[in-house]
Design a protein around this motif. Structure first.
Motif, short mmCIF file in Angstrom:
data_model
loop_
_atom_site.label_atom_id
_atom_site.label_comp_id
_atom_site.label_asym_id
_atom_site.label_seq_id
_atom_site.Cartn_x
_atom_site.Cartn_y
_atom_site.Cartn_z
N ILE A 180 0.84 -1.19 0.00
CA ILE A 180 0.00 0.00 0.00
C ILE A 180 0.87 1.24 0.00
O ILE A 180 0.57 2.23 -0.67
N VAL A 181 1.98 1.17 0.73
CA VAL A 181 2.92 2.28 0.82
C VAL A 181 4.26 1.84 0.25
O VAL A 181 4.69 0.71 0.44
N LEU A 182 4.90 2.76 -0.46
CA LEU A 182 6.25 2.53 -0.99
C LEU A 182 7.23 3.38 -0.19
O LEU A 182 6.92 4.53 0.15
N LYS A 183 8.39 2.80 0.12
CA LYS A 183 9.46 3.54 0.80
C LYS A 183 10.58 3.75 -0.21
O LYS A 183 11.06 2.80 -0.81
N LYS A 184 11.00 5.00 -0.36
CA LYS A 184 12.09 5.32 -1.29
C LYS A 184 13.21 5.96 -0.50
O LYS A 184 13.03 7.00 0.14
N LEU B 118 7.98 8.39 1.83
CA LEU B 118 6.83 7.50 1.72
C LEU B 118 5.86 8.04 0.69
O LEU B 118 5.64 9.25 0.59
N GLU B 119 5.28 7.12 -0.06
CA GLU B 119 4.21 7.49 -0.97
C GLU B 119 3.32 6.28 -1.17
O GLU B 119 3.73 5.15 -0.89
N LEU B 120 2.12 6.52 -1.64
CA LEU B 120 1.21 5.41 -1.88
C LEU B 120 1.53 4.73 -3.20
O LEU B 120 1.86 5.39 -4.19
N SER B 121 1.42 3.41 -3.20
CA SER B 121 1.52 2.66 -4.43
C SER B 121 0.22 2.86 -5.22
O SER B 121 -0.72 3.48 -4.72
N GLU B 122 0.14 2.33 -6.42
CA GLU B 122 -1.12 2.41 -7.17
C GLU B 122 -2.24 1.73 -6.39
O GLU B 122 -3.35 2.24 -6.31
N LYS B 123 -1.93 0.57 -5.81
CA LYS B 123 -2.91 -0.13 -4.97
C LYS B 123 -3.33 0.75 -3.80
O LYS B 123 -4.51 0.84 -3.46
N GLY B 124 -2.36 1.41 -3.17
CA GLY B 124 -2.65 2.30 -2.05
C GLY B 124 -3.49 3.48 -2.46
O GLY B 124 -4.39 3.89 -1.72
N LYS B 125 -3.23 4.05 -3.63
CA LYS B 125 -4.02 5.18 -4.12
C LYS B 125 -5.46 4.77 -4.36
O LYS B 125 -6.39 5.50 -4.00
N GLN B 126 -5.65 3.59 -4.94
CA GLN B 126 -7.01 3.10 -5.17
C GLN B 126 -7.73 2.85 -3.85
O GLN B 126 -8.89 3.23 -3.68
N LEU B 127 -7.03 2.21 -2.91
CA LEU B 127 -7.61 1.93 -1.60
C LEU B 127 -7.96 3.23 -0.89
O LEU B 127 -9.07 3.39 -0.37
N PHE B 128 -7.03 4.18 -0.86
CA PHE B 128 -7.29 5.44 -0.17
C PHE B 128 -8.45 6.18 -0.83
O PHE B 128 -9.30 6.74 -0.13
N SER B 129 -8.50 6.19 -2.15
CA SER B 129 -9.61 6.87 -2.84
C SER B 129 -10.95 6.27 -2.45
O SER B 129 -11.92 7.00 -2.24
N GLU B 130 -11.00 4.96 -2.33
CA GLU B 130 -12.24 4.29 -1.91
C GLU B 130 -12.59 4.65 -0.47
O GLU B 130 -13.75 4.96 -0.15
N LEU B 131 -11.61 4.62 0.43
CA LEU B 131 -11.86 4.98 1.82
C LEU B 131 -12.27 6.45 1.95
O LEU B 131 -13.16 6.79 2.74
N ASN B 132 -11.66 7.30 1.17
CA ASN B 132 -11.98 8.72 1.17
C ASN B 132 -13.42 8.93 0.70
O ASN B 132 -14.17 9.73 1.28
N ARG B 133 -13.81 8.21 -0.33
CA ARG B 133 -15.18 8.29 -0.83
C ARG B 133 -16.18 7.84 0.24
O ARG B 133 -17.17 8.52 0.50
N ARG B 134 -15.88 6.71 0.89
CA ARG B 134 -16.76 6.21 1.95
C ARG B 134 -16.88 7.21 3.10
O ARG B 134 -17.94 7.39 3.67
N SER B 135 -15.76 7.83 3.44
CA SER B 135 -15.76 8.81 4.53
C SER B 135 -16.65 10.00 4.18
O SER B 135 -17.45 10.45 5.01
N SER B 136 -16.54 10.50 2.96
CA SER B 136 -17.38 11.62 2.54
C SER B 136 -18.86 11.22 2.55
O SER B 136 -19.71 12.00 2.99
N GLU B 137 -19.15 10.01 2.10
CA GLU B 137 -20.53 9.53 2.11
C GLU B 137 -21.06 9.41 3.54
O GLU B 137 -22.22 9.75 3.81
N ALA B 138 -20.22 8.95 4.46
CA ALA B 138 -20.64 8.80 5.86
C ALA B 138 -20.96 10.16 6.47
O ALA B 138 -21.96 10.31 7.19
N ILE B 139 -20.15 11.16 6.17
CA ILE B 139 -20.41 12.51 6.69
C ILE B 139 -21.67 13.09 6.05
O ILE B 139 -22.50 13.70 6.73
N ALA B 140 -21.84 12.87 4.75
CA ALA B 140 -23.05 13.35 4.07
C ALA B 140 -24.29 12.75 4.72
O ALA B 140 -25.28 13.45 4.96
#
Length: 142
Positions: free
Chosen positions: A77-81, A92-114
């Motif tokens: 999920i995270v890459l160390k360089k 540290l940065e997110l891998s492609e998998k990490g970016k997809q996962l975070f985007s999904e979690l971020n979407r769910r979080s926004s929906e929960a607050i809405a």
């Protein structure tokens, strides 16, 4: 400090952490803790952030954070360089998998607050934000 004030603040903290769902060990019906998701958040919005910087932002123990980052690296999920200037420092940065996962979690979080605020009027929502800003300002006041 008045005991009643402290008790009321603690009561609100218990209420709010339950409302936003941080009292369980997994956030947004995921396999990740609040701190793990915060690491993803910081790596997403600040690619190249270091563990030392994260320790200061998240106010967590270095050893705990190191184990947490190792877990996220292991799960790809995270890459160390490693820094070219200082071999002891890793960005540290997110891998492609990490970016997809975070985007999904971020979407769910926004929906929960809405969902949480959908019953409020526009004026009440603005008042909520104003009150939250007031709390933030008071607690960070020097």
């Amino acid at each position: 400090m008045a005991k009643e004030v402290i008790e009321k603040i603690r009561e609100f903290n218990r209420f709010y952490t339950a409302v936003i769902g941080v009292t369980n060990n997994h956030i947004l019906q995921s396999d990740y803790s609040l701190t793990e998701v915060r690491v993803m958040y910081e790596a997403y919005y600040s690619p190249g952030i270091t563990a030392r910087q994260l320790t200061g932002i998240l106010q967590v123990d270095e050893g705990y954070l190191s184990r947490l980052i190792a877990k996220l690296v292991k799960h790809k999920i995270v890459l160390k360089k490693q820094s070219k200037e200082d071999k002891r420092i890793y960005a540290l940065e997110l891998s492609e998998k990490g970016k997809q996962l975070f985007s999904e979690l971020n979407r769910r979080s926004s929906e929960a607050i809405a969902t949480l605020i959908e019953h409020l009027t526009t004026e009440e929502r603005l008042e909520l934000v104003r009150l939250q800003n007031g709390i933030k300002n008071l607690l960070t006041k020097k």
